[in-house]
Design an enzyme around this catalytic site. Sequence first.
Site, short mmCIF file in Angstrom:
data_model
loop_
_atom_site.label_atom_id
_atom_site.label_comp_id
_atom_site.label_asym_id
_atom_site.label_seq_id
_atom_site.Cartn_x
_atom_site.Cartn_y
_atom_site.Cartn_z
N ASP A 1 -19.29 5.09 -88.61
CA ASP A 1 -20.31 4.23 -89.22
C ASP A 1 -20.39 2.87 -88.54
OD1 ASP A 1 -21.76 5.46 -91.22
OD2 ASP A 1 -20.31 5.01 -92.80
N LYS B 1 -23.36 6.47 -86.99
CA LYS B 1 -24.31 6.55 -88.12
C LYS B 1 -24.66 5.14 -88.56
CE LYS B 1 -23.00 7.86 -92.41
NZ LYS B 1 -23.23 6.63 -93.21
N GLU C 1 -28.98 10.28 -98.84
CA GLU C 1 -28.02 10.04 -99.92
C GLU C 1 -28.71 9.81 -101.24
OE1 GLU C 1 -24.74 7.38 -99.16
OE2 GLU C 1 -24.13 7.41 -101.28
N ASP D 1 -17.86 3.94 -93.55
CA ASP D 1 -17.45 2.60 -94.00
C ASP D 1 -16.99 2.64 -95.45
OD1 ASP D 1 -19.95 2.95 -95.11
OD2 ASP D 1 -20.85 1.13 -94.27
N GLU E 1 -27.11 2.86 -91.49
CA GLU E 1 -28.02 2.82 -92.64
C GLU E 1 -29.23 1.98 -92.29
OE1 GLU E 1 -26.02 1.41 -96.16
OE2 GLU E 1 -24.29 2.70 -95.79
O1 KIV Z 1 -19.40 5.84 -95.63
C1 KIV Z 1 -19.50 7.01 -96.03
O2 KIV Z 1 -18.53 7.68 -96.38
C2 KIV Z 1 -20.83 7.58 -96.07
C3 KIV Z 1 -20.99 8.82 -96.90
C4 KIV Z 1 -21.31 8.44 -98.30
C5 KIV Z 1 -21.98 9.74 -96.33
O3 KIV Z 1 -21.76 7.05 -95.52
#
Ligand code: KIV
Length: 266
Positions: free
Chosen positions: A88, A118, A183, A49, A120
Amino acid sequence: MPIPISRKSILDMAAAKRDGRRFTMATAYDWPSAKLVDAAGIDCVLVGDSVAMVVAGRSSTIPATLEQMIYHGEIVTRASEQSLVVVDLPFPLQHLGVSKAIEACARLMKETGCQAIKLEGTAGQADVIKGIVSAGIPVIGHVGLRPQAVHQLGGYRMQKNADAIMIDAKAAADAGAFAVLLECIPAFVAASITQALAVPTIGIGAGPHCDGQVLVFHDLVGLSFDRVPKFVRPYADVQKVIHEALVQWRSDVERGDFPGPKETLG
Ligand code: KIV
């Protein structure tokens, strides 16, 4: 006869951890970046993202939408042949309950063709990870500095609460995440999480002891216009190369040197 290339899978990530082989992940958002990441033999490509920041010039990842992630994810999946494609889940879909999160992840999988998602979160999102995984969707948990929570965390700063980060990482792994991205945390914290988890860790600004490393494409090749984090090593200055090419072309046109006989048809 060309040798058929098979795409990497989440099993290759597990095998890398088991065999002590470090692996790589880089972001990509479009056809050229995905082709370049894939051709470099990078194990995973992340449609992050971060597209909102490095491509659209926004000041955070928060504005990225599901539609935008689908748009970029579909291009990257189509362009890449061997990298495992991860997309993401954009803010705030992992906070809207298990069924909304599964629905959004299912759209990402169906409409992009990616192999994993992925997201968060803290230990508070463990039930969401569990639900998504039970729907057959592979998940990477993202802990430590969570850019979608930048305002709650008071900026893009190193996260130092070792106990809390360990709890979040273990919760993601216990919920079924096949990898955990760490991170911007101290190297010693990343080392102990990497040792504690059976699944691989992927670090960004988390030191050398993670099982894999990830960087943002534009940072890695010198194409970022904003401040590049201290943990990045720029491997090229693509911005300079493109700038010089554009200035040269402008000057050639202004001098009447372009197009020349070779570039003139008929
Ligand atoms: O969105 C992204 O590029 C990420 C990286 C910082 C791992 O989550």
